[in-house]
Design a protein around this motif. Structure first.
Motif, PDB file in Angstrom:
ATOM      1  N   ILE A  78       0.825  -1.187   0.076  1.00 46.86           N
ATOM      2  CA  ILE A  78      -0.072   0.046  -0.056  1.00 46.86           C
ATOM      3  C   ILE A  78       0.815   1.326   0.071  1.00 46.86           C
ATOM      4  N   THR A  79       1.902   1.272   0.638  1.00 45.82           N
ATOM      5  CA  THR A  79       2.766   2.547   0.938  1.00 45.82           C
ATOM      6  C   THR A  79       3.672   2.899   0.031  1.00 45.82           C
ATOM      7  N   LEU A  80       4.570   1.535  -0.321  1.00 46.74           N
ATOM      8  CA  LEU A  80       5.845   1.750  -1.309  1.00 46.74           C
ATOM      9  C   LEU A  80       5.481   1.646  -2.575  1.00 46.74           C
ATOM     10  N   THR A  81       4.390   1.068  -3.028  1.00 43.94           N
ATOM     11  CA  THR A  81       4.041   1.194  -4.356  1.00 43.94           C
ATOM     12  C   THR A  81       3.392   2.587  -4.624  1.00 43.94           C
ATOM     13  N   GLY A  82       2.590   3.099  -3.715  1.00 44.12           N
ATOM     14  CA  GLY A  82       2.011   4.209  -4.176  1.00 44.12           C
ATOM     15  C   GLY A  82       3.104   5.394  -3.829  1.00 44.12           C
ATOM     16  N   SER A  83       4.171   5.250  -3.176  1.00 45.14           N
ATOM     17  CA  SER A  83       5.221   6.487  -3.170  1.00 45.14           C
ATOM     18  C   SER A  83       6.108   6.146  -4.320  1.00 45.14           C
TER      19      SER A  83
ATOM     20  N   SER B  25      -4.769  -1.328 -10.352  1.00 41.70           N
ATOM     21  CA  SER B  25      -5.267  -2.735 -10.494  1.00 41.70           C
ATOM     22  C   SER B  25      -4.330  -3.456 -10.064  1.00 41.70           C
ATOM     23  N   ALA B  26      -2.932  -3.407 -10.442  1.00 43.46           N
ATOM     24  CA  ALA B  26      -2.108  -4.529  -9.937  1.00 43.46           C
ATOM     25  C   ALA B  26      -1.979  -4.431  -8.445  1.00 43.46           C
ATOM     26  N   SER B  27      -2.252  -3.100  -7.681  1.00 46.53           N
ATOM     27  CA  SER B  27      -1.899  -3.025  -6.282  1.00 46.53           C
ATOM     28  C   SER B  27      -3.055  -3.915  -5.511  1.00 46.53           C
ATOM     29  N   LYS B  28      -4.245  -3.914  -6.197  1.00 47.24           N
ATOM     30  CA  LYS B  28      -5.492  -4.476  -5.644  1.00 47.24           C
ATOM     31  C   LYS B  28      -5.228  -6.103  -5.553  1.00 47.24           C
TER      32      LYS B  28
ATOM     33  N   THR C 152       6.170  -2.455  10.374  1.00 48.04           N
ATOM     34  CA  THR C 152       4.913  -2.109   9.812  1.00 48.04           C
ATOM     35  C   THR C 152       4.763  -0.347   9.873  1.00 48.04           C
ATOM     36  N   GLN C 153       5.358   0.024  11.223  1.00 48.11           N
ATOM     37  CA  GLN C 153       5.299   1.314  11.443  1.00 48.11           C
ATOM     38  C   GLN C 153       6.449   2.344  10.879  1.00 48.11           C
ATOM     39  N   TYR C 154       7.596   1.622  10.622  1.00 49.82           N
ATOM     40  CA  TYR C 154       8.289   2.024   9.817  1.00 49.82           C
ATOM     41  C   TYR C 154       7.898   2.403   8.558  1.00 49.82           C
ATOM     42  N   LEU C 155       7.485   1.113   7.663  1.00 46.69           N
ATOM     43  CA  LEU C 155       6.691   1.403   6.432  1.00 46.69           C
ATOM     44  C   LEU C 155       5.923   2.681   6.190  1.00 46.69           C
ATOM     45  N   LEU C 156       5.015   2.804   7.246  1.00 48.96           N
ATOM     46  CA  LEU C 156       4.224   3.897   7.572  1.00 48.96           C
ATOM     47  C   LEU C 156       4.617   5.336   7.319  1.00 48.96           C
ATOM     48  N   THR C 157       6.180   5.510   7.842  1.00 50.76           N
ATOM     49  CA  THR C 157       6.780   6.845   7.874  1.00 50.76           C
ATOM     50  C   THR C 157       7.428   7.071   6.409  1.00 50.76           C
ATOM     51  N   VAL C 158       7.794   5.930   5.882  1.00 51.01           N
ATOM     52  CA  VAL C 158       8.493   6.202   4.552  1.00 51.01           C
ATOM     53  C   VAL C 158       7.463   6.484   3.361  1.00 51.01           C
ATOM     54  N   GLY C 159       6.145   6.038   3.652  1.00 48.62           N
ATOM     55  CA  GLY C 159       5.124   6.106   2.649  1.00 48.62           C
ATOM     56  C   GLY C 159       4.676   7.682   2.427  1.00 48.62           C
TER      57      GLY C 159
ATOM     58  N   VAL D 132       1.915  10.425   2.594  1.00 48.10           N
ATOM     59  CA  VAL D 132       0.700  10.735   3.606  1.00 48.10           C
ATOM     60  C   VAL D 132      -0.483  10.134   3.250  1.00 48.10           C
ATOM     61  N   THR D 133      -0.840  10.184   2.133  1.00 49.72           N
ATOM     62  CA  THR D 133      -2.346   9.709   1.796  1.00 49.72           C
ATOM     63  C   THR D 133      -2.089   8.175   1.666  1.00 49.72           C
ATOM     64  N   ASP D 134      -1.354   7.552   1.161  1.00 51.59           N
ATOM     65  CA  ASP D 134      -1.067   6.005   1.285  1.00 51.59           C
ATOM     66  C   ASP D 134      -0.845   5.646   2.633  1.00 51.59           C
ATOM     67  N   ALA D 135      -0.183   6.316   3.530  1.00 49.34           N
ATOM     68  CA  ALA D 135      -0.161   5.885   5.119  1.00 49.34           C
ATOM     69  C   ALA D 135      -1.302   5.932   5.661  1.00 49.34           C
ATOM     70  N   ALA D 136      -2.039   6.925   5.345  1.00 49.35           N
ATOM     71  CA  ALA D 136      -3.474   7.070   6.022  1.00 49.35           C
ATOM     72  C   ALA D 136      -4.223   5.952   5.638  1.00 49.35           C
ATOM     73  N   ARG D 137      -4.369   5.503   4.619  1.00 56.55           N
ATOM     74  CA  ARG D 137      -5.160   4.589   3.932  1.00 56.55           C
ATOM     75  C   ARG D 137      -4.609   3.110   4.604  1.00 56.55           C
ATOM     76  N   ALA D 138      -3.403   3.207   4.979  1.00 55.94           N
ATOM     77  CA  ALA D 138      -2.942   1.803   5.504  1.00 55.94           C
ATOM     78  C   ALA D 138      -3.187   1.848   6.971  1.00 55.94           C
TER      79      ALA D 138
END
Length: 348
Positions: A116-121, A128-131, A178-185, A187-193
């Motif tokens: 969710i975070t890295l591919t969005g960033s 569609s591939a992300s789904k 997981t928390q680390y991934l949220l910090t590098v993604g 902001v929008t993707d992190a909120a979704r995650a």
């Protein structure tokens, strides 16, 4: 009740059978209530009319496209988590053993949040591939966490206490990652995650129902076949070997079933807390069994998730809570009860 089907014979105790039948009826009623409640209220009779092929066009759209997929996703996710918890607790011979505690859920969450975070960033994949990537990443993450816990806890066999301790450590590592991934993604993707890792059924459609349903269709019968084996595996290693059971192979196969079910459920709704922990313990008490019943745990898990989601949507008026918040509020006191009871039993 004794039965014979060709060369196969056996017996059924009435309490587990009643638990499954009554629990399934309650689950159907809760699903119907969940579909009926909302900004566009529909009577229960109209809900069943739509499900039977009738109803008005607007009612059919609301029921079949908006609300029923969410309710069914909750029921299937709860069932999958209940079965996974029953298998883990039976094998570990520990009421605290569940995908939440053993790190499987957080491993699946780490894999999904990474997509969710890295591919969005970095724009690595399309929407569609992300789904497709989120469920696959959750499954891989859960399998990696399960293999890691099993390998680290193995010492000429599996001890339930050691398995739980190793699982707590793996959960902590996966949660921190997981928390680390949220910090590098982004902001929008992190909120979704963040909404996803809380455990939510909001916006769930038929694309979420199908994978969990297929996993249950394939793996639930396998777990039911292993019901007798689950009871045997609660005995000590020497006794199990004396009964002619291949401990390592049987345990590995059942653990694989539990890990896949927990990972698929997490991919569909996020880490819905405490369902896999509480459902088998509730089922074992209602059924009066010596080990958590697989079918009973599945039904209780479905009731717990659908009921919690109904409360999350309606309890505070226009404010909708993620279902994971409600299950955590209900499950945390139960976890403390198990810890206190285990400590008292240890003293005795």
């Amino acid at each position: 009740m004794r039965f014979r089907i060709g060369p196969v014979s056996g017996s059924l105790r009435w309490r587990p059978v009643v638990l499954v039948l009554v629990g399934f009826a309650v689950l159907v009623l809760l699903v119907a209530l969940s579909v009926a409640r909302g900004d566009f209220p529909i009577r229960l009779g109209q809900v069943f009319d739509v499900l039977l092929g009738g109803g008005q066009r607007g009612q059919r759209f609301v029921v079949l496209e908006l609300r029923l997929p969410r309710a069914l996703t909750g029921a299937l996710v709860g069932a999958a988590l209940g079965v996974a918890g029953a298998v883990f607790q039976s094998i570990a011979r520990n009421a605290l053993a569940s995908p939440d505690v053993l790190g499987v859920t957080w491993g699946a969450g780490a894999g999904a949040v990474g997509v969710i975070t890295l591919t969005g960033s970095f724009g690595a994949v399309s929407g569609s591939a992300s789904k497709v990537g989120v469920p696959v990443a959750a499954l891989v993450g859960g399998l990696v966490a399960g293999v890691l816990v099993y390998g680290l806890a193995w010492r000429r066999g599996i001890d339930g206490f050691r398995l739980v301790l190793v699982g707590v450590g793996v959960s902590a590592v996966a949660g921190s990652f997981t928390q680390y991934l949220l910090t590098v993604g982004d902001v929008t993707d992190a909120a979704r995650a963040m909404v996803w890792i809380t455990g939510s059924l909001n916006g769930r459609g038929w694309e979420h129902v199908v994978p969990v349903g297929l996993a249950l269709v394939v793996l639930l019968p396998a777990a039911l076949v292993g019901t007798r084996l689950l009871g045997v595996l609660q005995l000590d290693e020497d006794t199990v070997r004396g009964l002619g059971v291949r401990v390592s192979g049987a345990r590995t196969a059942l653990l694989l079933i539990a890990v896949v079910l927990a990972s698929v459920a997490t991919a569909a709704a996020g880490p819905v807390a405490f369902v896999a922990l509480a459902s088998p313990q509730v089922a074992v008490r209602l059924a009066g069994a010596s080990a958590p019943p697989v079918a009973g745990s599945a039904v209780v898990g479905g009731v717990l998730v659908v009921g919690s989601d109904l409360l999350a949507r309606t309890l505070f008026g226009g404010v909708e809570l993620p279902v994971g918040v409600v299950t955590a509020v209900l499950g945390a006191p139960y976890l403390m009860f198990l810890l206190v009871r285990g400590r008292r039993e240890a003293r005795v």
